[in-house]
Design a protein around this motif. Structure first.
Motif, PDB file in Angstrom:
ATOM      1  N   TYR A  35       0.856  -1.188   0.000  1.00 12.51           N
ATOM      2  CA  TYR A  35       0.000   0.000   0.000  1.00 12.51           C
ATOM      3  C   TYR A  35       0.886   1.230   0.000  1.00 12.51           C
ATOM      4  O   TYR A  35       1.968   1.226   0.580  1.00 12.51           O
ATOM      5  CB  TYR A  35      -0.922  -0.003   1.217  1.00 12.51           C
ATOM      6  N   TYR A  37       0.868   5.551   0.630  1.00  8.19           N
ATOM      7  CA  TYR A  37       0.162   6.685   1.229  1.00  8.19           C
ATOM      8  C   TYR A  37       0.886   7.978   0.907  1.00  8.19           C
ATOM      9  O   TYR A  37       2.114   8.027   0.844  1.00  8.19           O
ATOM     10  CB  TYR A  37       0.076   6.511   2.750  1.00  8.19           C
ATOM     11  N   TRP A  92       1.673  -5.836   5.283  1.00  6.48           N
ATOM     12  CA  TRP A  92       1.518  -6.723   6.431  1.00  6.48           C
ATOM     13  C   TRP A  92       2.715  -7.669   6.456  1.00  6.48           C
ATOM     14  O   TRP A  92       3.234  -8.060   5.412  1.00  6.48           O
ATOM     15  CB  TRP A  92       0.223  -7.510   6.324  1.00  6.48           C
ATOM     16  N   PHE A 100       5.727  -0.182   8.001  1.00  2.00           N
ATOM     17  CA  PHE A 100       5.778   0.965   7.101  1.00  2.00           C
ATOM     18  C   PHE A 100       7.212   1.193   6.654  1.00  2.00           C
ATOM     19  O   PHE A 100       8.167   0.808   7.350  1.00  2.00           O
ATOM     20  CB  PHE A 100       5.310   2.241   7.817  1.00  2.00           C
TER      21      PHE A 100
ATOM     22  N   VAL B  37      -2.144   3.788  14.405  1.00  2.00           N
ATOM     23  CA  VAL B  37      -0.884   4.156  13.761  1.00  2.00           C
ATOM     24  C   VAL B  37      -0.399   5.437  14.429  1.00  2.00           C
ATOM     25  O   VAL B  37      -1.209   6.324  14.705  1.00  2.00           O
ATOM     26  CB  VAL B  37      -1.085   4.400  12.245  1.00  2.00           C
ATOM     27  N   GLN B  39       2.736   8.672  14.791  1.00  2.00           N
ATOM     28  CA  GLN B  39       3.769   9.428  14.086  1.00  2.00           C
ATOM     29  C   GLN B  39       4.436  10.381  15.075  1.00  2.00           C
ATOM     30  O   GLN B  39       3.813  11.356  15.514  1.00  2.00           O
ATOM     31  CB  GLN B  39       3.167  10.200  12.909  1.00  2.00           C
ATOM     32  N   LEU B  45       5.573   7.211   9.768  1.00  2.00           N
ATOM     33  CA  LEU B  45       4.449   6.472  10.326  1.00  2.00           C
ATOM     34  C   LEU B  45       4.927   5.167  10.949  1.00  2.00           C
ATOM     35  O   LEU B  45       5.830   4.508  10.438  1.00  2.00           O
ATOM     36  CB  LEU B  45       3.435   6.164   9.221  1.00  2.00           C
ATOM     37  N   TRP B  47       3.146   1.605  12.568  1.00  4.91           N
ATOM     38  CA  TRP B  47       2.001   0.750  12.911  1.00  4.91           C
ATOM     39  C   TRP B  47       2.135   0.350  14.375  1.00  4.91           C
ATOM     40  O   TRP B  47       3.193  -0.112  14.802  1.00  4.91           O
ATOM     41  CB  TRP B  47       2.006  -0.467  12.007  1.00  4.91           C
ATOM     42  N   HIS B  59      -3.074  -7.638  17.625  1.00  3.06           N
ATOM     43  CA  HIS B  59      -1.668  -7.689  17.227  1.00  3.06           C
ATOM     44  C   HIS B  59      -0.991  -6.408  17.664  1.00  3.06           C
ATOM     45  O   HIS B  59      -1.624  -5.336  17.689  1.00  3.06           O
ATOM     46  CB  HIS B  59      -1.546  -7.856  15.715  1.00  3.06           C
ATOM     47  N   TYR B  95      -3.144   8.014  15.362  1.00  5.90           N
ATOM     48  CA  TYR B  95      -4.277   7.950  14.446  1.00  5.90           C
ATOM     49  C   TYR B  95      -4.969   6.595  14.595  1.00  5.90           C
ATOM     50  O   TYR B  95      -4.301   5.568  14.726  1.00  5.90           O
ATOM     51  CB  TYR B  95      -3.824   8.055  12.997  1.00  5.90           C
ATOM     52  N   LYS B 101     -12.558  -2.045   2.595  1.00  3.25           N
ATOM     53  CA  LYS B 101     -12.177  -2.927   1.494  1.00  3.25           C
ATOM     54  C   LYS B 101     -11.759  -4.317   1.982  1.00  3.25           C
ATOM     55  O   LYS B 101     -11.586  -5.233   1.183  1.00  3.25           O
ATOM     56  CB  LYS B 101     -11.019  -2.316   0.698  1.00  3.25           C
ATOM     57  N   VAL B 105      -7.120  -7.619   9.718  1.00  2.00           N
ATOM     58  CA  VAL B 105      -6.146  -6.687  10.284  1.00  2.00           C
ATOM     59  C   VAL B 105      -5.036  -6.584   9.249  1.00  2.00           C
ATOM     60  O   VAL B 105      -4.438  -7.585   8.860  1.00  2.00           O
ATOM     61  CB  VAL B 105      -5.582  -7.188  11.616  1.00  2.00           C
ATOM     62  N   THR B 106      -4.761  -5.373   8.805  1.00  2.69           N
ATOM     63  CA  THR B 106      -3.862  -5.206   7.663  1.00  2.69           C
ATOM     64  C   THR B 106      -3.230  -3.819   7.733  1.00  2.69           C
ATOM     65  O   THR B 106      -3.284  -3.152   8.775  1.00  2.69           O
ATOM     66  CB  THR B 106      -4.653  -5.389   6.351  1.00  2.69           C
ATOM     67  N   THR B 107      -2.607  -3.387   6.651  1.00  2.56           N
ATOM     68  CA  THR B 107      -2.077  -2.022   6.569  1.00  2.56           C
ATOM     69  C   THR B 107      -2.772  -1.248   5.457  1.00  2.56           C
ATOM     70  O   THR B 107      -2.218  -0.289   4.918  1.00  2.56           O
ATOM     71  CB  THR B 107      -0.550  -2.030   6.334  1.00  2.56           C
ATOM     72  N   LEU B 108      -3.983  -1.678   5.109  1.00  6.59           N
ATOM     73  CA  LEU B 108      -4.813  -0.973   4.137  1.00  6.59           C
ATOM     74  C   LEU B 108      -5.762  -0.060   4.892  1.00  6.59           C
ATOM     75  O   LEU B 108      -6.635  -0.529   5.629  1.00  6.59           O
ATOM     76  CB  LEU B 108      -5.593  -1.973   3.293  1.00  6.59           C
ATOM     77  N   PHE B 109      -5.564   1.253   4.741  1.00  9.28           N
ATOM     78  CA  PHE B 109      -6.369   2.232   5.465  1.00  9.28           C
ATOM     79  C   PHE B 109      -6.820   3.321   4.514  1.00  9.28           C
ATOM     80  O   PHE B 109      -6.001   4.090   4.030  1.00  9.28           O
ATOM     81  CB  PHE B 109      -5.567   2.878   6.595  1.00  9.28           C
ATOM     82  N   ASP B 110      -8.110   3.398   4.251  1.00  9.38           N
ATOM     83  CA  ASP B 110      -8.615   4.529   3.474  1.00  9.38           C
ATOM     84  C   ASP B 110      -9.548   5.395   4.296  1.00  9.38           C
ATOM     85  O   ASP B 110     -10.147   6.337   3.770  1.00  9.38           O
ATOM     86  CB  ASP B 110      -9.272   4.081   2.166  1.00  9.38           C
ATOM     87  N   TRP B 112      -9.211   7.457   7.941  1.00 12.79           N
ATOM     88  CA  TRP B 112      -8.314   7.892   9.009  1.00 12.79           C
ATOM     89  C   TRP B 112      -9.013   8.912   9.893  1.00 12.79           C
ATOM     90  O   TRP B 112      -9.818   9.711   9.421  1.00 12.79           O
ATOM     91  CB  TRP B 112      -7.066   8.557   8.430  1.00 12.79           C
ATOM     92  N   GLY B 113      -8.667   8.908  11.157  1.00 10.99           N
ATOM     93  CA  GLY B 113      -9.081   9.987  12.031  1.00 10.99           C
ATOM     94  C   GLY B 113      -8.145  11.166  11.858  1.00 10.99           C
ATOM     95  O   GLY B 113      -7.199  11.120  11.071  1.00 10.99           O
TER      96      GLY B 113
END
Lengths: 109, 122
Positions: A35, A37, A92, A100, B37, B39, B45, B47, B59, B95, B101, B105-110, B112-113
């Protein structure tokens, strides 16, 4: 240090094509989706590319992603001033955690 | 409108505790995994932790394992991060993030706060 390796900086002039690399290992990029960003200063990250090469709706087709083995790349064609931002890759890891890249600061000259 | 709203950040002394919350709206919260996530100032960033939709699978990053606990209350559409034994290096914007989608549990984030700042300092 970040699990995924990105160059700390990249640059290009308006209209140029720029690529940003992301290197991982067999446990993350080698076996899972990548992914990408984009983060503008003071804002939350925005998803640019998912599942290696898919663009969310609203992301211009100037942005493209690719993956080969344990490495991935983000390409930006027709560079524009508004593309100046930080870019991060993510994946992942099979050790049950997210990872990241360290981020690449893109400068439009 | 799909929205995530974090709260609970602030200034805490080293060794102290803090609980972050993330209120979700506009989507079926219980279906989707949620992630924290962070920062650090001027840094990239990181995780931190992820939790499945049911809350049954969690996790953690090595840097927070044993100190942070992620949880969720699906009846309240809220995600939490309990942070104990805080260190200066935990100072960051935190965040919450997710995606419709995938349910994993993954690193796909569309989604966000806006983030909440945590400062660990004496």
């Amino acid at each position: 240090q970040s699990v995924l390796t990105q160059p700390p900086s990249a640059s290009g002039t308006p209209g140029q094509r720029v690529t940003i690399s992301c290197s991982g290992s067999s446990s993350n990029i080698g076996s899972n989706s990548v992914y990408w960003y984009q983060q503008l200063p003071g804002t939350a990250p925005k998803l640019l590319i998912y599942w290696n090469n898919q663009r969310p709706s609203g992301v211009p087709d100037r942005f493209s992603g690719s993956k080969s083995g344990a490495s991935a790349s983000l390409a930006i064609s027709g560079l524009r001033s508004e593309d100046e931002a930080d870019y991060y890759c993510a994946a992942w890891d099979d050790r049950l955690k997210g990872v990241f890249g360290g981020g690449t600061k893109l400068t439009v000259l | 409108e799909v929205q995530l709203l974090e709260s609970g950040g602030g200034l805490v002394q080293p060794g102290g505790s803090l609980r972050l919350s993330c209120a979700a709206s506009g989507f079926t919260f219980s279906t989707y995994a949620m992630t924290w996530v962070r920062q650090a100032p001027g840094k990239g960033l990181e995780w931190v932790s992820g939790i499945s939709g049911s809350g049954g699978s969690t996790h953690y990053a090595d840097s927070v394992k044993g100190r942070f606990t992620i949880s969720r209350d699906n009846s309240k559409n809220t995600l939490y991060l309990q942070m104990n034994s805080l260190r200066a290096e935990d100072t960051a914007v935190y965040y919450c993030a997710t995606s419709e989608k995938t349910t994993s549990v993954t690193t796909l984030f569309d989604i966000w706060g806006q983030g909440t700042m945590v400062t660990v300092s004496s």
